[in-house]
Design a protein around this motif. Structure first.
Motif, PDB file in Angstrom:
ATOM      1  N   GLU A 194       0.822  -1.213   0.000  1.00 52.91           N
ATOM      2  CA  GLU A 194       0.000   0.000   0.000  1.00 52.91           C
ATOM      3  C   GLU A 194       0.852   1.257   0.000  1.00 52.91           C
ATOM      4  O   GLU A 194       0.490   2.274  -0.590  1.00 52.91           O
ATOM      5  N   LEU A 195       1.974   1.178   0.687  1.00 49.34           N
ATOM      6  CA  LEU A 195       2.868   2.333   0.783  1.00 49.34           C
ATOM      7  C   LEU A 195       3.358   2.746  -0.598  1.00 49.34           C
ATOM      8  O   LEU A 195       3.278   3.920  -0.982  1.00 49.34           O
ATOM      9  N   ALA A 196       3.862   1.781  -1.372  1.00 47.86           N
ATOM     10  CA  ALA A 196       4.390   2.084  -2.709  1.00 47.86           C
ATOM     11  C   ALA A 196       3.263   2.531  -3.639  1.00 47.86           C
ATOM     12  O   ALA A 196       3.398   3.516  -4.373  1.00 47.86           O
ATOM     13  N   VAL A 197       2.133   1.834  -3.576  1.00 48.97           N
ATOM     14  CA  VAL A 197       1.019   2.177  -4.462  1.00 48.97           C
ATOM     15  C   VAL A 197       0.432   3.539  -4.075  1.00 48.97           C
ATOM     16  O   VAL A 197       0.051   4.333  -4.935  1.00 48.97           O
ATOM     17  N   GLY A 198       0.384   3.827  -2.777  1.00 44.73           N
ATOM     18  CA  GLY A 198      -0.112   5.121  -2.312  1.00 44.73           C
ATOM     19  C   GLY A 198       0.754   6.265  -2.816  1.00 44.73           C
ATOM     20  O   GLY A 198       0.244   7.307  -3.242  1.00 44.73           O
ATOM     21  N   GLN A 199       2.054   6.070  -2.794  1.00 49.07           N
ATOM     22  CA  GLN A 199       2.957   7.114  -3.290  1.00 49.07           C
ATOM     23  C   GLN A 199       2.774   7.297  -4.795  1.00 49.07           C
ATOM     24  O   GLN A 199       2.823   8.413  -5.306  1.00 49.07           O
ATOM     25  N   PHE A 200       2.520   6.195  -5.494  1.00 49.74           N
ATOM     26  CA  PHE A 200       2.246   6.274  -6.935  1.00 49.74           C
ATOM     27  C   PHE A 200       0.990   7.124  -7.174  1.00 49.74           C
ATOM     28  O   PHE A 200       0.988   8.047  -8.000  1.00 49.74           O
ATOM     29  N   ALA A 201      -0.069   6.827  -6.436  1.00 51.95           N
ATOM     30  CA  ALA A 201      -1.318   7.585  -6.589  1.00 51.95           C
ATOM     31  C   ALA A 201      -1.095   9.055  -6.255  1.00 51.95           C
ATOM     32  O   ALA A 201      -1.660   9.952  -6.892  1.00 51.95           O
ATOM     33  N   ASP A 202      -0.244   9.303  -5.282  1.00 47.93           N
ATOM     34  CA  ASP A 202       0.069  10.667  -4.871  1.00 47.93           C
ATOM     35  C   ASP A 202       0.750  11.432  -6.007  1.00 47.93           C
ATOM     36  O   ASP A 202       0.448  12.606  -6.257  1.00 47.93           O
ATOM     37  N   ARG A 221      -5.938   8.224   2.801  1.00 47.06           N
ATOM     38  CA  ARG A 221      -6.328   6.995   3.488  1.00 47.06           C
ATOM     39  C   ARG A 221      -5.337   5.876   3.167  1.00 47.06           C
ATOM     40  O   ARG A 221      -4.820   5.193   4.028  1.00 47.06           O
ATOM     41  N   ARG A 222      -5.075   5.733   1.857  1.00 45.10           N
ATOM     42  CA  ARG A 222      -4.172   4.689   1.395  1.00 45.10           C
ATOM     43  C   ARG A 222      -2.771   4.851   1.953  1.00 45.10           C
ATOM     44  O   ARG A 222      -2.179   3.945   2.489  1.00 45.10           O
ATOM     45  N   LYS A 223      -2.252   6.065   1.716  1.00 41.17           N
ATOM     46  CA  LYS A 223      -0.825   6.259   1.923  1.00 41.17           C
ATOM     47  C   LYS A 223      -0.511   6.508   3.386  1.00 41.17           C
ATOM     48  O   LYS A 223       0.378   5.894   3.959  1.00 41.17           O
ATOM     49  N   SER A 224      -1.244   7.417   4.012  1.00 39.10           N
ATOM     50  CA  SER A 224      -0.847   7.831   5.348  1.00 39.10           C
ATOM     51  C   SER A 224      -1.708   7.219   6.414  1.00 39.10           C
ATOM     52  O   SER A 224      -1.207   6.707   7.413  1.00 39.10           O
ATOM     53  N   GLY A 225      -3.021   7.254   6.193  1.00 40.60           N
ATOM     54  CA  GLY A 225      -3.916   6.742   7.217  1.00 40.60           C
ATOM     55  C   GLY A 225      -3.579   5.308   7.542  1.00 40.60           C
ATOM     56  O   GLY A 225      -3.273   4.957   8.678  1.00 40.60           O
ATOM     57  N   ASN A 226      -3.606   4.475   6.528  1.00 42.53           N
ATOM     58  CA  ASN A 226      -3.312   3.064   6.744  1.00 42.53           C
ATOM     59  C   ASN A 226      -1.888   2.854   7.240  1.00 42.53           C
ATOM     60  O   ASN A 226      -1.644   2.087   8.156  1.00 42.53           O
ATOM     61  N   TYR A 227      -0.962   3.526   6.615  1.00 45.56           N
ATOM     62  CA  TYR A 227       0.460   3.275   6.824  1.00 45.56           C
ATOM     63  C   TYR A 227       0.946   3.755   8.189  1.00 45.56           C
ATOM     64  O   TYR A 227       1.839   3.170   8.782  1.00 45.56           O
ATOM     65  N   THR A 228       0.318   4.826   8.682  1.00 42.67           N
ATOM     66  CA  THR A 228       0.828   5.428   9.913  1.00 42.67           C
ATOM     67  C   THR A 228       0.239   4.786  11.164  1.00 42.67           C
ATOM     68  O   THR A 228       0.936   4.585  12.153  1.00 42.67           O
ATOM     69  N   VAL A 229      -1.041   4.480  11.125  1.00 45.20           N
ATOM     70  CA  VAL A 229      -1.694   4.028  12.356  1.00 45.20           C
ATOM     71  C   VAL A 229      -2.327   2.639  12.183  1.00 45.20           C
ATOM     72  O   VAL A 229      -2.012   1.710  12.927  1.00 45.20           O
ATOM     73  N   ARG A 230      -3.200   2.502  11.177  1.00 45.70           N
ATOM     74  CA  ARG A 230      -3.987   1.279  11.089  1.00 45.70           C
ATOM     75  C   ARG A 230      -3.124   0.032  10.887  1.00 45.70           C
ATOM     76  O   ARG A 230      -3.208  -0.934  11.653  1.00 45.70           O
ATOM     77  N   ARG A 231      -2.302   0.033   9.832  1.00 41.77           N
ATOM     78  CA  ARG A 231      -1.524  -1.177   9.546  1.00 41.77           C
ATOM     79  C   ARG A 231      -0.511  -1.495  10.649  1.00 41.77           C
ATOM     80  O   ARG A 231      -0.339  -2.677  10.985  1.00 41.77           O
TER      81      ARG A 231
END
Lengths: 379, 379
Positions: A194-202, A221-231
């Motif tokens: 998700e991190l790599a794909v989120g940066q791509f979308a960004d 949601r993809r890049k930061s929300g999930n990556y920072t807290v949820r995952r």
């Protein structure tokens, strides 16, 4: 921004109203966070030093690279390792192996920052020149014959690769039992993918003349929300063997607080003080980032305000006066107030979820406080 | 260059003189390689398609990215997966799980190529525009507002990240027993770490006005020798539980053949035909790469030859006539003949090692033939 910075100069946190946990005062949480931070920092420093000794030793520039990585990797906010460890504590007892596993998320974060700064052409990180600029400077200082800026960018991407590889290696060698790791890997893979794909979308979003707020929030949601807290929370909880209801409540809390965290970051990217953000004032404006607050401002702007915003965003060079005026225009649209409201709603809903959960008291108290601490106004 | 291309138009291989294995004719090896290649290709195609469906689905450009990766990843030479699988067969029987594990090295290779092409600013790969250029073209075709070249490079690095993550994931999910994987991970980590560090050393070398042949050979060993033959063989053998003497002979063979492979690649980079290399003629000269043959030519050159080489290397633009003249100058220094000798010595020593080894006959025969096949003149 360091956790310690976040805490310094803050008013004492109000007693957690919704949690029955043991962390009702900011002082107690601060102490616990500080201790966890020290443990994670010690793991990272030792691990990076050992890996550099193993791999980087006889490469040209080994000394410089080793110094850079041993300073950079443990220099972050420890948000992800903290949430990973709290995920772990949701289903298991304190454990040195789990601290090592949590530390691996900081290596992953170092990977993300090193690469993102190249892609975003960021000039500063944590109040210092970004790594690719320091590598370019080293290159120049060696009198090497070639384009230094290009070298700096390539070298930073390669050091990012090393951090990505070492992150997985540290998790695998954390000392956690094989059964725990087997539960964790799918979560870890999701996090990294998700991190790599989120940066791509960004990248695509930044480029569109005018992404919608919905598109920006989706990337958030993809890049930061999930990556920072949820995952991270889910990773820790999966390693600890938590049941599905626990994973579900942590996931829901993580989505909300992660979004609030990113929305706060977006506000700071426009209005934050350089000594707090480690970036120049109005950093996101200077980099023309299409963040939530910037995009919402254009959506809410009157025709006159929109003309002003458009004019500023097309200016080749912006000075301090431009930044001040730009901020004022954004404030006048009402976007920052609306974003504050969105942050408040998310934090409040997340805290409500904790109250009704069966999480251990300590974890519940800590998550309740952190939801406020990591998303609070720091200007 | 595809294995099938390597094989097409080749004179029939001489019967392996040192091996008592079963692959005494190139036809038999070719058949076996073709079958393995098909199995690996099927694994890669399915795996990449599934991962794209999982992660890339609702990102802008998802269709383009999915098409690009599902074509690019299985489009290689299959050198690394072949050696990994032969390592496996050195200590265990045929296994679908081992084929999947071997396929993971091709995802790792895709990661390396995607990133290297950005860093080296390569224009072509396998006869087509390099991935970062195709991503830039997609970006332009979408009418997106921003620097397309920059987007292409960042996007290619991110797709490389995905390949790196998926490579580890495919190995872990290969179906091999946990005990086998536990033996393999340290080898796998070494492979990945050396790869990134080798590319770093390569960047510094390319930049130095005049790296020595020793420095170039050191990078060759690190980056290509180990990565192409030695580490894949060792990885496969470790997964299969081979004993130390077996690992040692495979390691020694791999170092020698890997270096010979890279030296051949360096010769092809100057003298190779575009339809064989998939790159423009004299590709390494155009990119000013400091490869073994280029560096050795300057070491062996007379003062007059050196003046000619220096003049060419400083020319802003080189045309076909320049390339022809440049090649002639390099040939006249005697460097290509000396490199051919170095290749021959390494292949011969490697084949001698096999003869005295206790490797299974099939593996011995295959490695004996491959030492010749992968390092033979193809112009």
């Amino acid at each position: 921004m360091q956790v310690s910075q976040l805490l310094e100069g803050q008013p004492a946190q109000p007693a957690a109203t919704t949690a029955s946990g043991s962390l009702h005062a900011a002082g107690e949480l601060s102490l616990w966070l500080g201790q966890l931070r020290q443990r994670v920092a010690a793991v990272l420093a030792g691990y990076v030093r050992d890996r550099c000794a193993e791999y980087v030793r006889d490469v040209p520039g080994a000394g410089f690279v080793t110094d850079l990585l041993t300073e950079f990797v443990p220099g972050g906010k420890y948000v992800r390792s903290t949430f990973t460890y709290l995920g772990w504590l949701s289903g298991a007892d304190e454990s040195g192996a789990a601290v090592r596993a949590a530390a691996s998320t900081e290596l992953l974060h170092a990977f993300a920052l090193l690469q993102d700064d190249v892609m975003d052409q960021s000039g500063t990180r944590r109040g210092r020149p970004a790594a690719h600029l320091r590598l370019a400077e080293w290159y120049r200082s060696q009198g090497l014959d070639g384009p230094a800026a290009r070298f700096g960018e390539s070298a930073a991407v390669l050091l990012a690769d090393l951090c990505l590889v070492w992150a997985g290696q540290l998790l695998r060698d954390s000392g956690l039992p094989a059964a725990a790791l087997a539960r964790g890997w799918p979560r870890y893979d999701t996090l990294r993918g998700e991190l790599a794909v989120g940066q791509f979308a960004d990248l695509v979003n930044d480029a569109r003349s005018q992404p919608s707020l919905d598109a920006v929030l989706d990337v958030t949601r993809r890049k930061s929300g999930n990556y920072t807290v949820r995952r991270p929370l889910e990773l820790g909880a999966a390693l600890a063997g938590c049941d599905e209801p626990t994973l579900a409540v942590l996931g829901a809390y993580g989505t909300l607080v992660g979004e609030a965290f990113q929305l706060r970051d977006d506000v700071l990217g426009v209005f934050g003080r350089p000594d707090v953000t480690g970036k120049p004032s109005g950093g996101d404006l200077r980099e023309r980032k299409a963040t939530s607050v910037v995009v919402l401002a254009t959506e809410l702007a009157t025709p006159a305000q929109l003309a002003g915003l458009t004019r500023l965003s097309r200016r080749e060079v912006v000075d301090e006066a431009d930044i001040l005026y730009w901020r004022q225009l954004i404030t006048d649209t009402g976007a920052p107030a609306r974003i504050e409201q969105m942050i408040g709603e998310r934090v409040s809903t997340a805290r409500g979820l904790l109250a009704g959960s069966g999480l251990p008291g300590f974890v519940r108290g800590a998550l309740d406080d952190l939801a406020v601490l990591y998303t609070d106004r720091v200007r």
